[in-house]
Structure formats: structure tokens, C-alpha cells
Design a protein around this motif. Structure first.
Motif, PDB file in Angstrom:
ATOM      1  N   ALA A  80      -7.540 -14.038  29.345  1.00  0.00           N
ATOM      2  CA  ALA A  80      -6.462 -14.022  28.356  1.00  0.00           C
ATOM      3  C   ALA A  80      -6.124 -15.433  27.891  1.00  0.00           C
ATOM      4  O   ALA A  80      -5.972 -15.688  26.691  1.00  0.00           O
ATOM      5  CB  ALA A  80      -5.227 -13.336  28.935  1.00  0.00           C
ATOM      6  N   VAL A  81      -6.032 -16.348  28.836  1.00  0.00           N
ATOM      7  CA  VAL A  81      -5.716 -17.739  28.492  1.00  0.00           C
ATOM      8  C   VAL A  81      -6.811 -18.323  27.598  1.00  0.00           C
ATOM      9  O   VAL A  81      -6.524 -18.990  26.600  1.00  0.00           O
ATOM     10  CB  VAL A  81      -5.516 -18.586  29.770  1.00  0.00           C
ATOM     11  N   ASN A  82      -8.060 -18.058  27.942  1.00  0.00           N
ATOM     12  CA  ASN A  82      -9.180 -18.587  27.146  1.00  0.00           C
ATOM     13  C   ASN A  82      -9.233 -18.010  25.739  1.00  0.00           C
ATOM     14  O   ASN A  82      -9.696 -18.662  24.812  1.00  0.00           O
ATOM     15  CB  ASN A  82     -10.506 -18.357  27.857  1.00  0.00           C
ATOM     16  N   SER A  83      -8.758 -16.781  25.576  1.00  0.00           N
ATOM     17  CA  SER A  83      -8.789 -16.153  24.255  1.00  0.00           C
ATOM     18  C   SER A  83      -7.490 -16.358  23.490  1.00  0.00           C
ATOM     19  O   SER A  83      -7.381 -15.958  22.330  1.00  0.00           O
ATOM     20  CB  SER A  83      -9.091 -14.661  24.382  1.00  0.00           C
ATOM     21  N   GLY A  84      -6.487 -16.955  24.155  1.00  0.00           N
ATOM     22  CA  GLY A  84      -5.209 -17.196  23.489  1.00  0.00           C
ATOM     23  C   GLY A  84      -4.321 -15.971  23.392  1.00  0.00           C
ATOM     24  O   GLY A  84      -3.352 -15.959  22.648  1.00  0.00           O
ATOM     25  N   VAL A  85      -4.648 -14.949  24.153  1.00  0.00           N
ATOM     26  CA  VAL A  85      -3.879 -13.703  24.126  1.00  0.00           C
ATOM     27  C   VAL A  85      -3.154 -13.544  25.453  1.00  0.00           C
ATOM     28  O   VAL A  85      -3.737 -13.743  26.510  1.00  0.00           O
ATOM     29  CB  VAL A  85      -4.824 -12.492  23.902  1.00  0.00           C
ATOM     30  N   ARG A  86      -1.861 -13.180  25.402  1.00  0.00           N
ATOM     31  CA  ARG A  86      -1.126 -12.923  26.640  1.00  0.00           C
ATOM     32  C   ARG A  86      -1.475 -11.533  27.149  1.00  0.00           C
ATOM     33  O   ARG A  86      -1.697 -10.614  26.390  1.00  0.00           O
ATOM     34  CB  ARG A  86       0.385 -13.023  26.420  1.00  0.00           C
ATOM     35  N   GLY A 130      -0.360  -8.477  30.183  1.00  0.00           N
ATOM     36  CA  GLY A 130       0.833  -8.013  30.885  1.00  0.00           C
ATOM     37  C   GLY A 130       1.088  -8.793  32.167  1.00  0.00           C
ATOM     38  O   GLY A 130       2.195  -8.775  32.711  1.00  0.00           O
ATOM     39  N   LEU A 131       0.075  -9.503  32.646  1.00  0.00           N
ATOM     40  CA  LEU A 131       0.221 -10.307  33.863  1.00  0.00           C
ATOM     41  C   LEU A 131       0.841 -11.666  33.581  1.00  0.00           C
ATOM     42  O   LEU A 131       1.258 -12.360  34.498  1.00  0.00           O
ATOM     43  CB  LEU A 131      -1.148 -10.495  34.538  1.00  0.00           C
ATOM     44  N   GLY A 132       0.846 -12.083  32.303  1.00  0.00           N
ATOM     45  CA  GLY A 132       1.429 -13.375  31.954  1.00  0.00           C
ATOM     46  C   GLY A 132       0.454 -14.246  31.193  1.00  0.00           C
ATOM     47  O   GLY A 132      -0.451 -13.760  30.512  1.00  0.00           O
ATOM     48  N   GLY A 133       0.637 -15.548  31.369  1.00  0.00           N
ATOM     49  CA  GLY A 133      -0.181 -16.525  30.659  1.00  0.00           C
ATOM     50  C   GLY A 133      -0.594 -17.659  31.578  1.00  0.00           C
ATOM     51  O   GLY A 133      -0.840 -17.453  32.774  1.00  0.00           O
ATOM     52  N   MET A 134      -0.616 -18.856  31.033  1.00  0.00           N
ATOM     53  CA  MET A 134      -1.093 -20.025  31.775  1.00  0.00           C
ATOM     54  C   MET A 134      -0.303 -20.282  33.063  1.00  0.00           C
ATOM     55  O   MET A 134      -0.913 -20.554  34.098  1.00  0.00           O
ATOM     56  CB  MET A 134      -1.064 -21.264  30.876  1.00  0.00           C
ATOM     57  N   PRO A 135       1.035 -20.185  33.055  1.00  0.00           N
ATOM     58  CA  PRO A 135       1.750 -20.443  34.314  1.00  0.00           C
ATOM     59  C   PRO A 135       1.357 -19.469  35.427  1.00  0.00           C
ATOM     60  O   PRO A 135       1.180 -19.867  36.579  1.00  0.00           O
ATOM     61  CB  PRO A 135       3.231 -20.280  33.939  1.00  0.00           C
ATOM     62  N   GLU A 136       1.185 -18.207  35.082  1.00  0.00           N
ATOM     63  CA  GLU A 136       0.805 -17.208  36.072  1.00  0.00           C
ATOM     64  C   GLU A 136      -0.641 -17.413  36.537  1.00  0.00           C
ATOM     65  O   GLU A 136      -0.961 -17.197  37.708  1.00  0.00           O
ATOM     66  CB  GLU A 136       0.998 -15.796  35.500  1.00  0.00           C
ATOM     67  N   PHE A 137      -1.490 -17.856  35.618  1.00  0.00           N
ATOM     68  CA  PHE A 137      -2.878 -18.163  35.969  1.00  0.00           C
ATOM     69  C   PHE A 137      -2.926 -19.311  36.971  1.00  0.00           C
ATOM     70  O   PHE A 137      -3.612 -19.237  37.987  1.00  0.00           O
ATOM     71  CB  PHE A 137      -3.672 -18.495  34.701  1.00  0.00           C
ATOM     72  N   LYS A 138      -2.179 -20.367  36.707  1.00  0.00           N
ATOM     73  CA  LYS A 138      -2.138 -21.515  37.618  1.00  0.00           C
ATOM     74  C   LYS A 138      -1.550 -21.116  38.972  1.00  0.00           C
ATOM     75  O   LYS A 138      -2.023 -21.562  40.023  1.00  0.00           O
ATOM     76  CB  LYS A 138      -1.332 -22.666  37.013  1.00  0.00           C
ATOM     77  N   ALA A 139      -0.531 -20.269  38.955  1.00  0.00           N
ATOM     78  CA  ALA A 139       0.073 -19.799  40.207  1.00  0.00           C
ATOM     79  C   ALA A 139      -0.925 -18.971  41.009  1.00  0.00           C
ATOM     80  O   ALA A 139      -1.014 -19.105  42.242  1.00  0.00           O
ATOM     81  CB  ALA A 139       1.334 -18.987  39.921  1.00  0.00           C
ATOM     82  N   ALA A 140      -1.686 -18.119  40.335  1.00  0.00           N
ATOM     83  CA  ALA A 140      -2.705 -17.302  41.024  1.00  0.00           C
ATOM     84  C   ALA A 140      -3.779 -18.197  41.627  1.00  0.00           C
ATOM     85  O   ALA A 140      -4.202 -17.982  42.772  1.00  0.00           O
ATOM     86  CB  ALA A 140      -3.321 -16.289  40.061  1.00  0.00           C
ATOM     87  N   GLN A 141      -4.208 -19.218  40.895  1.00  0.00           N
ATOM     88  CA  GLN A 141      -5.204 -20.152  41.421  1.00  0.00           C
ATOM     89  C   GLN A 141      -4.676 -20.881  42.655  1.00  0.00           C
ATOM     90  O   GLN A 141      -5.390 -21.029  43.643  1.00  0.00           O
ATOM     91  CB  GLN A 141      -5.601 -21.175  40.356  1.00  0.00           C
ATOM     92  N   ALA A 142      -3.421 -21.332  42.588  1.00  0.00           N
ATOM     93  CA  ALA A 142      -2.828 -22.050  43.722  1.00  0.00           C
ATOM     94  C   ALA A 142      -2.735 -21.138  44.940  1.00  0.00           C
ATOM     95  O   ALA A 142      -3.033 -21.550  46.067  1.00  0.00           O
ATOM     96  CB  ALA A 142      -1.463 -22.596  43.345  1.00  0.00           C
ATOM     97  N   ARG A 143      -2.323 -19.906  44.728  1.00  0.00           N
ATOM     98  CA  ARG A 143      -2.211 -18.969  45.847  1.00  0.00           C
ATOM     99  C   ARG A 143      -3.586 -18.649  46.431  1.00  0.00           C
ATOM    100  O   ARG A 143      -3.736 -18.555  47.663  1.00  0.00           O
ATOM    101  CB  ARG A 143      -1.501 -17.688  45.399  1.00  0.00           C
ATOM    102  N   LEU A 144      -4.591 -18.495  45.584  1.00  0.00           N
ATOM    103  CA  LEU A 144      -5.951 -18.261  46.076  1.00  0.00           C
ATOM    104  C   LEU A 144      -6.413 -19.427  46.943  1.00  0.00           C
ATOM    105  O   LEU A 144      -7.018 -19.217  47.997  1.00  0.00           O
ATOM    106  CB  LEU A 144      -6.922 -18.043  44.914  1.00  0.00           C
ATOM    107  N   ASP A 145      -6.132 -20.642  46.516  1.00  0.00           N
ATOM    108  CA  ASP A 145      -6.499 -21.818  47.317  1.00  0.00           C
ATOM    109  C   ASP A 145      -5.825 -21.774  48.686  1.00  0.00           C
ATOM    110  O   ASP A 145      -6.454 -22.052  49.707  1.00  0.00           O
ATOM    111  CB  ASP A 145      -6.112 -23.117  46.592  1.00  0.00           C
ATOM    112  N   GLU A 146      -4.538 -21.413  48.714  1.00  0.00           N
ATOM    113  CA  GLU A 146      -3.807 -21.310  49.986  1.00  0.00           C
ATOM    114  C   GLU A 146      -4.443 -20.269  50.904  1.00  0.00           C
ATOM    115  O   GLU A 146      -4.628 -20.502  52.099  1.00  0.00           O
ATOM    116  CB  GLU A 146      -2.344 -20.904  49.744  1.00  0.00           C
TER     117      GLU A 146
END
Length: 118
Positions: free
Chosen positions: A34-40, A42-58
């Protein structure tokens, strides 16, 4: 080094972490698209993507802190270093396996995966 029993026990303790990784992996994939295509989504956008990445790293760090080796991400592949009759092996769990039931020689890798001896 893990015995088979220790590896099985550690896998049971790790299952909630591994299940969360699988769920977050799917969310991160959808959010990333979604972020790459510029479309939001239902899960969110860039902030939620970054949060998911951070949680995956943890979560991946938590797996590795046990002494297990996270060898694959999609599908998840977790190895527990061990020894079988003096030969270095990896007790091997692949996403979808109901339990730890496989191993492979450390020097041969996944292609030599075999069922655990009875």
C-alpha cells in the motif's frame, strides 16, 4: 546446544512469538504494498508499516536470544543446534509443522532434512 527435548520445549515457549511473526509478516506485506502504491489500506499507512517492521525486529531478536537460529522468514524456518551421535545437527522446525519432528546435518543444510529418530 539443545537436546531434542530442550528444543521441543523451547519451540513450545516460542510458538506465540512465531505466530505473531506470521501475522505481522502478512500485515507488513500488505502495508508495504500500500505504501509503495500510495494507497492507504485498512491497516494504515507508513507509520503502521514502520511499527510492524520494528515489532518484527523485536520478535526475531527474541527468537535468536534463546539460542535458536531463525533461518527463514517466509516461510519461517527455525533451527536449534544440537548433536546426534557426535554429529552436529540442527533440530529443524518449518512453519506449518505441528511440532519439532525433523533435523538435518549442520554441514548439509535443509536439503538433508530427515525425521527425528524414534
Amino acid at each position: 546446544m539443545f537436546t531434542v527435548a530442550e528444543a521441543k520445549s523451547e519451540l513450545v515457549r516460542l510458538r506465540p512469538v512465531l505466530d505473531e511473526i506470521v501475522a505481522l509478516r502478512a500485515d507488513a506485506a500488505e502495508l508495504g504494498a500500500a505504501v509503495n502504491s500510495g494507497v492507504r489500506t485498512g491497516l494504515g499507512g507508513m507509520p503502521e508499516f514502520k511499527a510492524a517492521q520494528a515489532r518484527l525486529d523485536e520478535l526475531m531478536t527474541r527468537v535468536q536470544q534463546t539460542g535458536a537460529e531463525l533461518k527463514g522468514f517466509a516461510p519461517l524456518l527455525v533451527d536449534f543446534p544440537g548433536d546426534l551421535d557426535g554429529v552436529p545437527v540442527l533440530w529443524c522446525w518449518l512453519e506449518g509443522d505441528p511440532e519439532l519432528a525433523w533435523y538435518h546435518r549442520a554441514d548439509l543444510g535443509f536439503a538433508s532434512r530427515r525425521r527425528l529418530p524414534v
